[in-house]
Write an enzyme that holds these catalytic residues in place. Structure first.
Site, short mmCIF file in Angstrom:
data_model
loop_
_atom_site.label_atom_id
_atom_site.label_comp_id
_atom_site.label_asym_id
_atom_site.label_seq_id
_atom_site.Cartn_x
_atom_site.Cartn_y
_atom_site.Cartn_z
N ARG A 24 1.27 -0.82 0.43
CA ARG A 24 0.08 -0.32 -0.38
C ARG A 24 1.28 1.04 -0.14
O ARG A 24 2.15 0.94 0.42
CB ARG A 24 -1.34 0.22 1.56
CG ARG A 24 -0.62 0.25 2.58
CD ARG A 24 -0.83 0.20 3.41
NE ARG A 24 -2.34 0.23 3.97
CZ ARG A 24 -2.41 -0.85 4.66
NH1 ARG A 24 -2.05 -1.80 5.54
NH2 ARG A 24 -3.70 -0.91 4.87
N GLU A 55 5.91 6.32 18.08
CA GLU A 55 4.91 6.76 18.69
C GLU A 55 5.70 7.25 19.75
O GLU A 55 6.95 6.31 20.66
CB GLU A 55 3.57 6.42 19.73
CG GLU A 55 2.62 6.19 18.36
CD GLU A 55 3.05 5.39 18.07
OE1 GLU A 55 3.48 4.37 18.33
OE2 GLU A 55 2.19 5.90 16.46
I1 8IG Z 1 3.89 -2.67 12.44
O1 8IG Z 1 3.81 0.28 17.55
C1 8IG Z 1 3.64 -1.57 13.56
N1 8IG Z 1 3.49 -0.29 13.06
N2 8IG Z 1 2.07 3.76 14.92
N3 8IG Z 1 3.20 2.32 16.30
C2 8IG Z 1 2.53 2.70 14.46
N4 8IG Z 1 3.04 1.68 13.81
C3 8IG Z 1 3.13 0.52 13.50
C4 8IG Z 1 3.56 0.23 15.19
C5 8IG Z 1 3.91 0.59 16.09
N5 8IG Z 1 3.71 -0.53 15.18
#
Ligand code: 8IG
Length: 275
Positions: free
Chosen positions: A95, A196
């Site tokens: 994507r 995050e």
């Molecule tokens: I795979 O912990 C994956 N994608 N925002 N946070 C965010 N996106 C993610 C995470 C995560 N793990």
């Protein structure tokens, strides 16, 4: 403005989606498709379990699509026979993410193309961080609702669209019939591509989130606009930052996805067979 041809002045993204659908019909030999799947981190092997791949098409051959930007994603789409039902799945192996900066039209182009190809339902999958300690890496969770923190929308102009029951209660019930152990959660989309901070994860929990990720919500909104029934499934590949004492790494995410691939593929194949 972005460098995506979808954002060129005077371009109608729905027209490009129709052109893309025409190329897919021609290359796959299937005038229409029935169900679309978008495979996120950890979901890559799913297509093989749904049925026989009838055609594999390079994204770059289809109007509006671009090469894969993420390690572990494949830059192809496939037309897959769903068992021996006579129905076809259109499976996107990758994507476009909002954080790539190619604009929202590019992010939702797959969903719009699926609708133009005749699909009635879309399964949106992703890899994400989990906020509940009981969700070990490799746990699949149904998306019950979402919170879109991108401050963006695929809807242009004064297009007001209801998002109640965005994630189909019918399809969630079907998924739980197939696997009664499935939990549900609220998916919070951050822009990324950074993960995050622990404080942001706390904030996500405070506002009602259970899962944090970087995709899916804009696609779901575009899918609703297009009249598609939506199933969202997240693969928790890591505890969100601060939930576990260990820092996050993309390699770990890819590993957890690979370890869960067989189980997730089976689950999705059984769901798709009954949608
Ligand atoms: I795979 O912990 C994956 N994608 N925002 N946070 C965010 N996106 C993610 C995470 C995560 N793990």
């Amino acid at each position: 403005m972005t460098d995506s041809p979808l954002d060129a002045p005077g371009t109608d993204p729905f027209e490009i989606a129709r052109e893309a659908a025409a190329v897919i019909a021609e290359r796959s030999g299937a005038p229409t498709h029935d169900i679309a799947l978008v495979l996120g981190s950890g979901w890559g092997e799913t297509a093989d379990r749904i049925g026989e791949t009838c055609a594999s098409i390079d994204n770059t051959d289809v109007p509006g699509f671009a090469k894969a930007a993420v390690v572990g994603h494949s830059g192809t789409m496939r037309s897959v026979a769903i068992g021996d039902s006579g129905r076809r799945a259109l499976v996107f192996g990758t994507r476009t993410h909002f954080y790539e900066g190619r604009g929202v039209r590019a992010v939702v182009h797959g969903v719009r193309t699926a609708a133009a190809a005749g699909c009635r339902a879309v399964v949106l999958t992703n890899g994400c961080g989990g906020l509940r300690p009981e969700w070990a890496p490799g746990t699949a969770v149904l998306i019950r609702d979402h919170i879109n923190l991108t401050a963006a929308s695929p809807l242009e102009g004064a297009t007001f669209i209801d998002l109640t029951d965005l994630y189909s209660p019918r399809l969630r019930a079907l998924a739980k019939e197939i696997d009664p152990t499935l939990d549900e959660g609220v998916y919070v989309q951050f822009r990324g591509p950074h993960y995050e901070t622990p404080a942001e994860v706390k904030f996500a929990a405070t506002i009602g989130g259970d899962l944090v990720g970087m995709s899916t919500t804009l696609e779901a909104i575009a899918a609703r606009q297009a009249g598609l029934e939506i199933l969202g499934i997240s693969l928790v590949t890591n505890p969100a930052a601060g939930i576990s004492p260990v820092p996050l790494s993309h390699e770990e995410v890819v590993e957890a996805g690979a370890a869960a691939a067989g189980r997730c593929g089976d689950l999705l194949a059984r769901i798709v067979a009954r949608i």
